[in-house]
Design a protein around this motif. Structure first.
Motif, PDB file in Angstrom:
ATOM      1  N   CYS A   6      68.721  91.480 -31.941  1.00  0.00           N
ATOM      2  CA  CYS A   6      69.385  91.939 -33.054  1.00  0.00           C
ATOM      3  C   CYS A   6      70.676  91.471 -33.303  1.00  0.00           C
ATOM      4  O   CYS A   6      71.631  91.314 -32.521  1.00  0.00           O
ATOM      5  CB  CYS A   6      69.547  93.491 -32.662  1.00  0.00           C
ATOM      6  SG  CYS A   6      70.226  94.274 -34.080  1.00  0.00           S
ATOM      7  N   LEU A   8      71.855  92.631 -36.623  1.00  0.00           N
ATOM      8  CA  LEU A   8      71.748  93.658 -37.801  1.00  0.00           C
ATOM      9  C   LEU A   8      73.246  93.516 -38.366  1.00  0.00           C
ATOM     10  O   LEU A   8      73.444  93.761 -39.709  1.00  0.00           O
ATOM     11  CB  LEU A   8      70.882  94.686 -37.906  1.00  0.00           C
ATOM     12  CG  LEU A   8      69.544  94.478 -37.629  1.00  0.00           C
ATOM     13  CD1 LEU A   8      68.934  95.733 -37.682  1.00  0.00           C
ATOM     14  CD2 LEU A   8      68.832  93.915 -38.864  1.00  0.00           C
ATOM     15  N   CYS A   9      73.934  94.014 -37.558  1.00  0.00           N
ATOM     16  CA  CYS A   9      75.393  94.560 -37.985  1.00  0.00           C
ATOM     17  C   CYS A   9      76.706  93.643 -37.659  1.00  0.00           C
ATOM     18  O   CYS A   9      76.292  92.718 -36.905  1.00  0.00           O
ATOM     19  CB  CYS A   9      75.433  95.961 -37.592  1.00  0.00           C
ATOM     20  SG  CYS A   9      76.172  96.199 -35.785  1.00  0.00           S
ATOM     21  N   ARG A  11      78.430  93.693 -35.277  1.00  0.00           N
ATOM     22  CA  ARG A  11      78.707  93.768 -33.753  1.00  0.00           C
ATOM     23  C   ARG A  11      78.004  92.279 -33.249  1.00  0.00           C
ATOM     24  O   ARG A  11      78.410  91.752 -32.097  1.00  0.00           O
ATOM     25  CB  ARG A  11      78.216  94.712 -33.202  1.00  0.00           C
ATOM     26  CG  ARG A  11      78.686  96.208 -33.636  1.00  0.00           C
ATOM     27  CD  ARG A  11      79.807  96.328 -32.525  1.00  0.00           C
ATOM     28  NE  ARG A  11      80.371  97.674 -33.115  1.00  0.00           N
ATOM     29  CZ  ARG A  11      81.747  97.787 -32.817  1.00  0.00           C
ATOM     30  NH1 ARG A  11      82.683  97.206 -32.454  1.00  0.00           N
ATOM     31  NH2 ARG A  11      82.155  99.308 -33.262  1.00  0.00           N
ATOM     32  N   CYS A  13      75.199  91.470 -31.723  1.00  0.00           N
ATOM     33  CA  CYS A  13      75.030  91.421 -30.150  1.00  0.00           C
ATOM     34  C   CYS A  13      74.517  90.745 -29.837  1.00  0.00           C
ATOM     35  O   CYS A  13      74.451  90.256 -28.678  1.00  0.00           O
ATOM     36  CB  CYS A  13      74.405  92.893 -29.934  1.00  0.00           C
ATOM     37  SG  CYS A  13      75.387  94.496 -30.298  1.00  0.00           S
ATOM     38  N   GLY A  24      72.130  96.510 -26.854  1.00  0.00           N
ATOM     39  CA  GLY A  24      73.271  96.360 -27.636  1.00  0.00           C
ATOM     40  C   GLY A  24      74.591  97.284 -27.752  1.00  0.00           C
ATOM     41  O   GLY A  24      74.242  98.362 -26.993  1.00  0.00           O
ATOM     42  N   TYR A  25      75.511  97.295 -28.527  1.00  0.00           N
ATOM     43  CA  TYR A  25      76.793  98.099 -28.586  1.00  0.00           C
ATOM     44  C   TYR A  25      76.034  99.567 -29.148  1.00  0.00           C
ATOM     45  O   TYR A  25      76.428 100.470 -28.403  1.00  0.00           O
ATOM     46  CB  TYR A  25      77.509  97.564 -29.589  1.00  0.00           C
ATOM     47  CG  TYR A  25      78.657  98.652 -29.835  1.00  0.00           C
ATOM     48  CD1 TYR A  25      79.846  98.472 -29.174  1.00  0.00           C
ATOM     49  CD2 TYR A  25      78.576  99.746 -30.995  1.00  0.00           C
ATOM     50  CE1 TYR A  25      81.026  99.297 -29.482  1.00  0.00           C
ATOM     51  CE2 TYR A  25      79.540 100.392 -31.147  1.00  0.00           C
ATOM     52  CZ  TYR A  25      80.772 100.238 -30.479  1.00  0.00           C
ATOM     53  OH  TYR A  25      81.827 101.081 -30.521  1.00  0.00           O
ATOM     54  N   CYS A  26      75.031  99.721 -29.871  1.00  0.00           N
ATOM     55  CA  CYS A  26      74.644 100.605 -30.477  1.00  0.00           C
ATOM     56  C   CYS A  26      73.834 101.524 -29.254  1.00  0.00           C
ATOM     57  O   CYS A  26      73.283 102.762 -29.470  1.00  0.00           O
ATOM     58  CB  CYS A  26      74.013 100.889 -31.918  1.00  0.00           C
ATOM     59  SG  CYS A  26      72.445  99.904 -31.710  1.00  0.00           S
TER      60      CYS A  26
HETATM   61  S1  SF4 Z   1      75.174  97.336 -32.533  1.00  0.00           S
HETATM   62 FE1  SF4 Z   1      72.968  97.615 -32.672  1.00  0.00          FE
HETATM   63  S2  SF4 Z   1      72.126  97.282 -34.755  1.00  0.00           S
HETATM   64 FE2  SF4 Z   1      74.433  96.292 -34.490  1.00  0.00          FE
HETATM   65  S3  SF4 Z   1      73.894  94.119 -33.738  1.00  0.00           S
HETATM   66 FE3  SF4 Z   1      74.205  95.501 -31.933  1.00  0.00          FE
HETATM   67  S4  SF4 Z   1      72.233  96.004 -31.266  1.00  0.00           S
HETATM   68 FE4  SF4 Z   1      71.842  95.398 -33.391  1.00  0.00          FE
END
Ligand code: SF4
Length: 304
Positions: A6, A8-9, A11, A13, A24-26
């Motif tokens: 991922c 996507l955002c 971050r 990650c 990931g961070y989320c």
């Molecule tokens: S925080 Fe979540 S959605 Fe964003 S890049 Fe990391 S894993 Fe993906």
């Protein structure tokens, strides 16, 4: 979707996400984790109207602000993992309840499922993408033709604040181009004859205690960057929740003086939109989240 790497955002990650777990961070897996499906009556009037906004609250957040009023879903991850088919069922159910729109609240980690769901089924009411604003413009581009209304926050301009309260020093660096992409997709706000928003972008700003200078910079930036292409929702509902007690500056409500100082700037800039009264800072407006996301639908049916 099985395993997914991922980015996507903002971050970025590069984390491996499995269907029900993520590193990931989320911390979220790829299956949408949902904590509440229900009509919601406390959004802006052009979103909630009289029949409610059909909210789907997603758990897990790419920002995770220390003062989050939805802390139990954003950081404690209450909710249930659902497939894209189940997400489609939720959209259909809300639509049948007669809501004004389908309101996806904090869906960023689940954009793949959102695209899958709405590519298969297009509801008859507008689709709202409700976000903390920490988004990548290139990811949002994939939502063109799916989302009708964007509801982003613009929380901070100052990197020291976004770092302290949302662990995202580069928040404004991403949020401003992301909002430009939203406005490019939606164009200027379009309302129907009853005043309900059909298309457009509403930028929200929550006034934080002891940070009126940040709020004024946010409003100045909105005027400079977006002018009359957006509506602006100024929110005075701040309540010290989540981990706010660990951060003395934000561990209280805002004062009337702070509120009026920011409101004066809002009016002086001639911004158009909505201004929330200080009296709306009340825990009764925080939704009831659950590991059973359908509980919200049941409660709404019982109350009718
Ligand atoms: S925080 Fe979540 S959605 Fe964003 S890049 Fe990391 S894993 Fe993906």
């Amino acid at each position: 979707m099985k395993e997914y790497v991922c980015a996507l955002c903002p971050r970025n990650c590069g984390a491996v996400r499995q269907p029900e777990s993520g590193s990931g961070y989320c911390r979220m897996g790829t299956l949408p984790r949902i904590a509440r499906i229900a009509p919601h009556y406390w959004e802006e009037p052009c979103i909630s109207g009289t029949k409610g906004s059909g909210t789907i609250f997603f758990a897990g957040c790419v920002l995770s602000c220390v003062f989050c009023q939805n802390y139990c879903i954003s950081q404690e991850h209450i909710g249930k993992a659902m497939t894209a088919d189940e997400l489609t069922d939720a959209v259909k159910c809300l639509e049948q309840m007669g809501v004004h729109n389908i309101n996806l609240v904090s869906p960023t980690p689940y954009i793949e499922s959102v695209i899958e769901c709405f590519s298969r089924y297009r509801p008859s009411v507008p689709v709202v993408y409700n976000t903390g604003g920490y988004e990548k413009a290139e990811t949002l581009r994939r939502l063109e033709g799916i989302v009708d209304i964007y509801l982003p926050d613009l929380k901070y301009i100052r990197p020291e604040l976004s770092k302290t309260y949302s662990h995202a020093e580069n928040y404004a660096e991403y949020a401003i181009p992301a909002i430009h992409e939203m406005v490019r997709q939606t164009g200027k706000p379009v309302l129907d004859s009853k005043g309900m928003l059909l298309k457009g972008t509403i930028i929200r700003h929550l006034i934080l205690p002891q940070n009126t200078r940040n709020s004024i910079e946010v409003l100045d930036t909105i005027q400079k960057e977006f002018g009359d292409s957006v509506l602006v929702s100024l929110m005075g509902q701040y309540l010290p929740m989540g981990r706010a007690a660990e951060f003395p500056a934000v561990n209280r409500r805002i004062t009337r003086r702070e509120y009026e100082k920011v409101l004066d700037r809002y009016e002086a800039l001639g911004l158009e939109g909505f201004v929330q009264e200080l009296s709306s800072a009340d825990a009764q407006y925080v939704p009831d989240f659950s590991d059973d996301p359908w509980k919200g639908v049941q409660q709404s049916n019982e109350n009718q």
